[in-house]
Design an enzyme around this catalytic site. Structure first.
Site, PDB file in Angstrom:
ATOM      1  N   ARG A  36       0.842  -1.197   0.000  1.00 38.42           N
ATOM      2  CA  ARG A  36       0.000   0.000   0.000  1.00 38.42           C
ATOM      3  C   ARG A  36       0.876   1.246   0.000  1.00 38.42           C
ATOM      4  O   ARG A  36       1.794   1.364   0.801  1.00 38.42           O
ATOM      5  CB  ARG A  36      -0.899  -0.005   1.245  1.00 38.42           C
ATOM      6  CG  ARG A  36      -1.628   1.317   1.498  1.00 38.42           C
ATOM      7  CD  ARG A  36      -2.559   1.168   2.688  1.00 38.42           C
ATOM      8  NE  ARG A  36      -3.181   2.426   3.090  1.00 38.42           N
ATOM      9  CZ  ARG A  36      -2.802   3.152   4.139  1.00 38.42           C
ATOM     10  NH1 ARG A  36      -1.794   2.765   4.906  1.00 38.42           N
ATOM     11  NH2 ARG A  36      -3.441   4.269   4.438  1.00 38.42           N
ATOM     12  N   ARG A  77      -7.287  18.855   8.169  1.00 37.04           N
ATOM     13  CA  ARG A  77      -6.219  18.988   9.170  1.00 37.04           C
ATOM     14  C   ARG A  77      -6.189  20.407   9.714  1.00 37.04           C
ATOM     15  O   ARG A  77      -6.668  21.339   9.067  1.00 37.04           O
ATOM     16  CB  ARG A  77      -4.847  18.685   8.534  1.00 37.04           C
ATOM     17  CG  ARG A  77      -4.690  17.244   8.106  1.00 37.04           C
ATOM     18  CD  ARG A  77      -3.306  16.933   7.570  1.00 37.04           C
ATOM     19  NE  ARG A  77      -3.257  15.575   7.044  1.00 37.04           N
ATOM     20  CZ  ARG A  77      -3.075  14.492   7.789  1.00 37.04           C
ATOM     21  NH1 ARG A  77      -2.902  14.608   9.085  1.00 37.04           N
ATOM     22  NH2 ARG A  77      -3.065  13.292   7.252  1.00 37.04           N
ATOM     23  N   LYS A 222     -12.953   3.110   1.026  1.00 39.73           N
ATOM     24  CA  LYS A 222     -12.603   3.071   2.449  1.00 39.73           C
ATOM     25  C   LYS A 222     -13.799   3.570   3.269  1.00 39.73           C
ATOM     26  O   LYS A 222     -14.213   4.711   3.123  1.00 39.73           O
ATOM     27  CB  LYS A 222     -11.366   3.928   2.707  1.00 39.73           C
ATOM     28  CG  LYS A 222     -10.113   3.333   2.058  1.00 39.73           C
ATOM     29  CD  LYS A 222      -8.939   4.272   2.149  1.00 39.73           C
ATOM     30  CE  LYS A 222      -8.493   4.494   3.580  1.00 39.73           C
ATOM     31  NZ  LYS A 222      -7.394   5.481   3.665  1.00 39.73           N
ATOM     32  N   THR A 280      -6.128  -0.958  10.207  1.00 43.68           N
ATOM     33  CA  THR A 280      -5.811  -0.010  11.289  1.00 43.68           C
ATOM     34  C   THR A 280      -5.581  -0.649  12.650  1.00 43.68           C
ATOM     35  O   THR A 280      -6.421  -1.354  13.162  1.00 43.68           O
ATOM     36  CB  THR A 280      -6.877   1.097  11.486  1.00 43.68           C
ATOM     37  OG1 THR A 280      -7.546   1.346  10.264  1.00 43.68           O
ATOM     38  CG2 THR A 280      -6.204   2.375  11.951  1.00 43.68           C
TER      39      THR A 280
END
Length: 477
Positions: A36, A77, A222, A280
């Protein structure tokens, strides 16, 4: 090269820890199937080097390691803050502004320009994976949102922001994503990961761009937002594969619902014959220690028991201190669960019936049934589109699944799919000759031996490369 072989595949995130060819090669030997590339980090030239290394290993050692290019998506962010970070104190007020500045005790910059218009008073803002929590008091609907600190702490630069109650208006593919997407497509990457998917439309938009570029890359959606859970059926129908991205999912939704969501998503993906990755924090503690916690070992094992096609590592292999030991550990856990006879071929739920593939689905299901009843060593299929491979794999057969294809991109793409081993084959003279050829190839590779039963599927006439419509039971000579 002799690879260690698991049915449940292993996805490893690339980074400084796994960049050297000898390290990556050792990781592949230990069980990595897909690499990935995380476009939230690293420069294009670093990713290019990694892609070149993977392709070099594939050519040199005759392996089919796939590549998953993971686009950052609309990740919000905060900007830079003063050195040493800001200490957010419970009960104090702080402004979040869309005007670029160095954050201090009074205000912090957010990279999301329409934030003051999209947010409402009373909504929650989570910073740094939910470690810090703020509540919106008021917004001027232009450039500033006043917040109260509910759970404070130290906030450092560029940390992620999650808005579990806000309808975010940022498009699924940002400007930066489009640049990274072109880079991935130019490199013929097999899988593209789309972050923060909200609807099936998000996938359709990305598919349109990929098909305009004339590339065969497949999409991994995702799932990490509440809206994605609300639209899960439409997303699974539109995408080629799914990732249960538990990091952001566990911040955007209550933590305690994530385990059952994981099971639900895996079940639905199997029913739809779409590969599903669980990701994760699987062996998170191994970023800094050579031994996982017992809970992590259980987590990996349970993901295999849930029926995931693949389990994924993030920081453990990209920046961790023990990338190779991590892969060896994960492969051991996976193999132990698989060898202890877990019911991986628990009945698959009925998926949506598509009229166009109804017959080939029935042939694939029959192949799996027949393999079980003849105690076959393998199911051997020919495919150009890969459809048969996804379909057979979704039944999680006890027999090994061997896929032969003339489609080189598909060879690497199938490295993500449960239990599938793919081989290159491009002779299409007659069905009988093809079946003899491919069975012979498996014998030469010492994967099957004389006297074993194989179930062969193919499309007749073979040169038309149509849909799978034939089954043959063969005893290896």
């Amino acid at each position: 090269m002799k690879l260690s072989y698991n049915r449940t595949k292993i996805v490893a995130t690339m980074g400084p820890a796994s960049a050297k060819k000898e390290v990556l090669l050792a990781m592949i030997k230990a069980g990595v199937n897909v690499c990935r590339l995380n476009f939230s980090h690293g420069k294009a030239e670093d990713h290019q080097k990694t892609i070149d290394t993977i392709r070099e290993i594939n050519a040199q050692y005759k392996v089919n390691i796939g590549i998953l290019a993971d686009l950052q998506g609309p990740k919000i962010r905060i900007g830079l803050v003063k050195d040493g970070g800001i200490h957010l104190v419970n009960g104090k007020h702080i402004d979040i502004t869309t005007k670029e500045c160095i954050g201090d005790d009074n205000q912090i910059y957010i990279t999301y320009t329409t934030f003051p218009q999209d947010v409402q008073a009373g909504e929650t803002i989570l910073l740094d994976d939910g470690k810090l929590q703020l509540k919106v008091i008021e917004t001027n609907r232009k450039d500033t949102v006043k917040c109260e600190v509910l759970h404070g702490g130290i906030l450092t630069s560029r940390k992620g922001v999650n808005l579990p109650n806000t309808k975010v208006s940022i498009p699924s593919l940002t400007e930066e994503d489009l640049v990274n997407l072109q880079f991935a497509l130019q490199n013929d990457v097999e899988w593209i990961g789309l972050s923060f998917v909200r609807t099936g439309e998000d996938i359709v938009d990305l598919k349109r761009i990929i098909s305009q570029s004339g590339k065969p890359s497949k999409i991994i959606a995702k799932v990490e937002k509440p809206e994605a859970i609300d639209n899960i059926d439409a997303i699974i129908a539109a995408t080629d594969g799914v990732m249960v991205a538990r990091g952001d999912l566990g911040v955007e939704m209550p933590l305690e619902v994530v385990p059952m969501l994981q099971k639900m998503i895996v079940r639905k993906c199997r029913a739809a014959s779409k590969p599903v990755i669980v990701a994760t924090q699987m062996l998170e503690s191994m970023i800094t220690t050579p031994r996982p916690t017992r809970a992590e070992v259980n987590d990996v094992a349970n993901s295999v028991l849930d029926g995931a096609d693949a389990v994924m590592l993030s920081g453990e292999t990209s920046v961790g201190e023990f990338p190779l030991i991590v892969i060896e550990t994960m492969a051991k856990i996976v193999r132990n669960v698989e060898e202890s006879g877990y019911p991986f071929n628990a009945a698959k739920e009925a998926g949506a019936v598509s009229v166009s593939n109804y017959l080939s689905n029935a042939v694939c299901e029959s192949a799996v049934y027949l393999a079980g009843h003849t105690n076959a060593a393998g199911i051997v299929s020919m495919t150009v589109s890969g459809y048969t491979a996804f379909e057979i794999s979704s039944y999680r057969p006890k027999a090994s699944t061997y896929i032969f294809t003339s489609n080189k991109t598909l060879l690497n793409a199938l490295s993500l799919v449960w239990g599938v081993r793919a081989f290159y084959y491009d002779q299409l003279e007659s069905t009988d000759k093809t079946i003899t050829d491919v069975n012979e190839m498996l014998k030469q590779e010492n994967l099957v031996e004389a006297g074993e039963v194989l179930i062969n599927t193919a499309a007749i006439p073979i040169e038309k490369q149509g849909k799978t419509n034939m089954l043959k039971v063969t005893v290896v000579e």
